[in-house]
Design a protein around this motif. Structure first.
Motif, PDB file in Angstrom:
ATOM      1  N   GLU A 216       7.957   0.137  -8.814  1.00 28.80           N
ATOM      2  CA  GLU A 216       9.071   0.842  -9.012  1.00 28.80           C
ATOM      3  C   GLU A 216      10.302   0.627  -7.964  1.00 28.80           C
ATOM      4  OE1 GLU A 216       5.680   2.779 -10.927  1.00 28.80           O
ATOM      5  OE2 GLU A 216       6.341   2.430  -8.811  1.00 28.80           O
ATOM      6  N   VAL A 217       9.896   0.617  -6.928  1.00 27.75           N
ATOM      7  CA  VAL A 217      10.668   0.432  -5.875  1.00 27.75           C
ATOM      8  C   VAL A 217      11.813  -0.785  -5.932  1.00 27.75           C
ATOM      9  CG1 VAL A 217      11.267   0.269  -3.360  1.00 27.75           C
ATOM     10  CG2 VAL A 217       9.375   1.680  -4.154  1.00 27.75           C
ATOM     11  N   PHE A 218      10.909  -2.113  -6.512  1.00 28.53           N
ATOM     12  CA  PHE A 218      11.452  -3.334  -6.456  1.00 28.53           C
ATOM     13  C   PHE A 218      12.466  -3.146  -7.753  1.00 28.53           C
ATOM     14  CE2 PHE A 218       7.633  -4.495  -4.420  1.00 28.53           C
ATOM     15  CZ  PHE A 218       8.145  -5.396  -3.269  1.00 28.53           C
ATOM     16  N   SER A 219      12.150  -2.407  -8.695  1.00 27.18           N
ATOM     17  CA  SER A 219      13.250  -2.172  -9.914  1.00 27.18           C
ATOM     18  C   SER A 219      14.163  -1.092  -9.578  1.00 27.18           C
ATOM     19  CB  SER A 219      12.349  -1.946 -11.176  1.00 27.18           C
ATOM     20  OG  SER A 219      11.555  -0.757 -10.951  1.00 27.18           O
ATOM     21  N   ARG A 220      14.146  -0.496  -8.342  1.00 28.94           N
ATOM     22  CA  ARG A 220      15.083   0.532  -8.140  1.00 28.94           C
ATOM     23  C   ARG A 220      14.985   1.760  -9.138  1.00 28.94           C
ATOM     24  NH1 ARG A 220      18.675  -0.652  -4.202  1.00 28.94           N
ATOM     25  NH2 ARG A 220      18.954  -3.053  -3.669  1.00 28.94           N
ATOM     26  N   LYS A 221      13.464   2.064  -9.211  1.00 29.05           N
ATOM     27  CA  LYS A 221      13.553   3.292 -10.148  1.00 29.05           C
ATOM     28  C   LYS A 221      12.568   4.183  -9.375  1.00 29.05           C
ATOM     29  CE  LYS A 221      14.595   1.084 -14.513  1.00 29.05           C
ATOM     30  NZ  LYS A 221      13.952   0.716 -15.918  1.00 29.05           N
ATOM     31  N   LEU A 222      12.845   4.720  -8.212  1.00 31.26           N
ATOM     32  CA  LEU A 222      11.706   5.539  -7.255  1.00 31.26           C
ATOM     33  C   LEU A 222      11.458   6.967  -8.096  1.00 31.26           C
ATOM     34  CD1 LEU A 222      13.581   3.359  -5.518  1.00 31.26           C
ATOM     35  CD2 LEU A 222      12.523   4.547  -3.785  1.00 31.26           C
ATOM     36  N   SER A 223      10.245   7.340  -7.708  1.00 28.61           N
ATOM     37  CA  SER A 223       9.799   8.564  -8.160  1.00 28.61           C
ATOM     38  C   SER A 223       8.848   8.954  -6.942  1.00 28.61           C
ATOM     39  CB  SER A 223       9.277   8.703  -9.409  1.00 28.61           C
ATOM     40  OG  SER A 223       7.960   8.015  -9.443  1.00 28.61           O
ATOM     41  N   PHE A 224       8.326  10.215  -7.116  1.00 32.29           N
ATOM     42  CA  PHE A 224       7.338  10.590  -6.035  1.00 32.29           C
ATOM     43  C   PHE A 224       6.188   9.775  -6.141  1.00 32.29           C
ATOM     44  CE2 PHE A 224       9.801  14.832  -6.993  1.00 32.29           C
ATOM     45  CZ  PHE A 224      10.240  14.711  -5.767  1.00 32.29           C
ATOM     46  N   LYS A 225       5.986   9.259  -7.061  1.00 33.39           N
ATOM     47  CA  LYS A 225       4.709   8.287  -7.447  1.00 33.39           C
ATOM     48  C   LYS A 225       4.640   7.117  -6.287  1.00 33.39           C
ATOM     49  CE  LYS A 225       3.618   9.321 -12.148  1.00 33.39           C
ATOM     50  NZ  LYS A 225       3.679   8.866 -13.512  1.00 33.39           N
ATOM     51  N   SER A 226       6.130   6.716  -5.895  1.00 29.06           N
ATOM     52  CA  SER A 226       6.136   5.691  -5.109  1.00 29.06           C
ATOM     53  C   SER A 226       5.406   5.758  -3.734  1.00 29.06           C
ATOM     54  CB  SER A 226       7.640   5.286  -4.807  1.00 29.06           C
ATOM     55  OG  SER A 226       8.390   5.058  -6.246  1.00 29.06           O
ATOM     56  N   ASP A 227       5.610   7.164  -3.224  1.00 26.78           N
ATOM     57  CA  ASP A 227       4.958   7.585  -1.870  1.00 26.78           C
ATOM     58  C   ASP A 227       3.395   7.465  -2.028  1.00 26.78           C
ATOM     59  OD1 ASP A 227       7.185   8.090  -0.468  1.00 26.78           O
ATOM     60  OD2 ASP A 227       7.306  10.165  -0.831  1.00 26.78           O
ATOM     61  N   VAL A 228       3.111   7.724  -3.117  1.00 27.02           N
ATOM     62  CA  VAL A 228       1.611   7.641  -3.649  1.00 27.02           C
ATOM     63  C   VAL A 228       0.992   6.359  -3.444  1.00 27.02           C
ATOM     64  CG1 VAL A 228      -0.382   8.494  -5.166  1.00 27.02           C
ATOM     65  CG2 VAL A 228       1.701   9.953  -4.668  1.00 27.02           C
ATOM     66  N   TRP A 229       1.868   5.364  -4.106  1.00 23.22           N
ATOM     67  CA  TRP A 229       1.442   4.187  -3.943  1.00 23.22           C
ATOM     68  C   TRP A 229       1.321   3.700  -2.455  1.00 23.22           C
ATOM     69  CZ3 TRP A 229       0.998  -0.185  -7.444  1.00 23.22           C
ATOM     70  CH2 TRP A 229       0.870  -1.342  -7.060  1.00 23.22           C
ATOM     71  N   SER A 230       2.302   3.970  -1.712  1.00 25.59           N
ATOM     72  CA  SER A 230       2.394   3.480  -0.162  1.00 25.59           C
ATOM     73  C   SER A 230       0.856   4.294   0.206  1.00 25.59           C
ATOM     74  CB  SER A 230       3.613   4.063   0.451  1.00 25.59           C
ATOM     75  OG  SER A 230       4.771   3.712  -0.132  1.00 25.59           O
ATOM     76  N   ALA A 231       0.577   5.395  -0.059  1.00 28.82           N
ATOM     77  CA  ALA A 231      -0.597   5.958   0.643  1.00 28.82           C
ATOM     78  C   ALA A 231      -1.756   5.152   0.253  1.00 28.82           C
ATOM     79  CB  ALA A 231      -0.795   7.355   0.036  1.00 28.82           C
ATOM     80  N   GLY A 232      -1.792   4.694  -1.054  1.00 26.59           N
ATOM     81  CA  GLY A 232      -2.921   3.805  -1.517  1.00 26.59           C
ATOM     82  C   GLY A 232      -3.079   2.742  -0.849  1.00 26.59           C
ATOM     83  N   CYS A 233      -1.947   2.091  -0.572  1.00 27.57           N
ATOM     84  CA  CYS A 233      -1.951   0.808   0.417  1.00 27.57           C
ATOM     85  C   CYS A 233      -2.506   0.988   1.830  1.00 27.57           C
ATOM     86  CB  CYS A 233      -0.487   0.338   0.396  1.00 27.57           C
ATOM     87  SG  CYS A 233       0.357  -0.451  -0.963  1.00 27.57           S
ATOM     88  N   ILE A 234      -2.322   2.089   2.216  1.00 27.80           N
ATOM     89  CA  ILE A 234      -2.882   2.610   3.721  1.00 27.80           C
ATOM     90  C   ILE A 234      -4.181   2.957   3.388  1.00 27.80           C
ATOM     91  CG2 ILE A 234      -2.774   4.516   5.190  1.00 27.80           C
ATOM     92  CD1 ILE A 234       0.137   4.887   4.741  1.00 27.80           C
ATOM     93  N   MET A 235      -4.768   3.513   2.413  1.00 30.38           N
ATOM     94  CA  MET A 235      -6.264   3.632   2.407  1.00 30.38           C
ATOM     95  C   MET A 235      -7.023   2.300   2.341  1.00 30.38           C
ATOM     96  SD  MET A 235      -8.171   6.127  -0.453  1.00 30.38           S
ATOM     97  CE  MET A 235      -7.696   5.219  -1.913  1.00 30.38           C
ATOM     98  N   PHE A 236      -6.328   1.437   1.332  1.00 28.74           N
ATOM     99  CA  PHE A 236      -6.804   0.126   1.336  1.00 28.74           C
ATOM    100  C   PHE A 236      -6.947  -0.673   2.715  1.00 28.74           C
ATOM    101  CE2 PHE A 236      -7.122  -4.307   0.591  1.00 28.74           C
ATOM    102  CZ  PHE A 236      -7.962  -4.565  -0.673  1.00 28.74           C
ATOM    103  N   LEU A 237      -5.970  -0.541   3.492  1.00 29.29           N
ATOM    104  CA  LEU A 237      -5.888  -1.062   4.752  1.00 29.29           C
ATOM    105  C   LEU A 237      -7.027  -0.454   5.393  1.00 29.29           C
ATOM    106  CD1 LEU A 237      -4.484  -2.678   6.753  1.00 29.29           C
ATOM    107  CD2 LEU A 237      -2.951  -1.101   6.983  1.00 29.29           C
TER     108      LEU A 237
END
Length: 272
Positions: A216-237
């Protein structure tokens, strides 16, 4: 910005000043005799915050309690973003009081600078901890990752309940309070954060670090879910030692995020 009527001791390493907030002038300590709130310590580093606001960080001591704090001095003249955006970051931080979010204690301002008094975190970045573990050929245990992610997600839930989108969640913006084994962490750097209106569900103001950006960030339609995605990337890392998506350019990362799946089964040693 509302500035509290307080005096604070600030200055360079070889010269100290009182910041007289009533007249917005710096007065030499030798000529102005008054109690002080903070004693200036050493200068750990010069920083360029995620918001692009140029600043210097000092370690200070609160005289009333003896507690160590951080004084982040943001130069108005050297800031790469409008003053209003800096104030927006500060306002977001002022709203948040959570054990896993860096606390802002005081705010001071004169004609040239903004002074933020923040919690002192001596444990280093989450990224540094992960890097140290990887150097030993290891990754975090599932138990430890669960403990860390619970704190991160608790902070996110609190932020989102207060209508604040962080936008730049990554290991470099997560600090450990100290070096103890309890792994108490806090989220920092609200330079790209945005305060949503109560009825607002989408933001078109993209921002963040590419490797942690949601589709959604790449398409410029950010929501609170965008932060959750980032958290998922951190967990994977944390579990694998690898980011779920990569690329040499923004376009390549965008393509990977939207058209591929993370290689969890092959990357995660806990699954083998």
């Amino acid at each position: 910005m509302t500035v509290e009527n307080k005096l604070v001791l600030l200055g360079t390493l070889d010269k100290k000043f009182y910041l007289n907030l009533n007249s917005e002038t710096l007065l030499d300590v030798k000529t102005y005799n008054s109690p002080v709130i903070y004693d200036l310590g050493f200068q750990p580093k010069t920083i360029t915050a995620g918001s692009g606001s140029f600043g210097t960080v000092f370690l200070v001591k609160e005289n009333a309690t003896g507690d160590k704090r951080i004084c982040k001095i943001i130069s108005k003249g050297k800031a790469l973003i409008p003053h209003a955006q800096i104030e927006a970051e500060i306002n977001a931080m002022k709203m948040l009081k959570h054990p896993n979010i860096l606390r802002i204690h005081d705010i001071y301002e004169d004609l040239n600078n903004i002074y933020l008094i923040l919690d002192y975190c001596s444990g280093g970045e989450l990224y540094q901890r992960l890097n140290n573990v990887q150097k030993r050929g290891m990754v975090f245990s599932e138990t430890r990752v669960r403990l860390l992610m619970r704190q991160i997600l608790s902070a996110l839930a609190y932020m989102h309940a207060n209508n604040i989108l962080h936008k730049d969640l990554k290991p470099e913006n997560i600090m450990f309070v100290d070096s103890s084994i309890r792994d108490h962490l806090v989220i920092i750097d609200f330079g790209l954060s945005e305060i949503f209106e109560k009825s607002q569900t989408i933001s078109h103001h993209a921002g963040g670090t590419v490797l942690y950006m949601a589709p959604e960030v790449f398409s410029r339609k950010l929501s609170f879910k965008s932060d959750v995605w980032s958290a998922g990337c951190i967990m994977f890392l944390l579990l694998t030692g690898y980011l779920p998506f990569s690329g040499r350019t923004i376009t390549e990362v965008n393509e990977a995020v939207n058209n591929s799946n993370p290689k969890y089964q092959t990357r995660c040693t806990h699954c083998k």
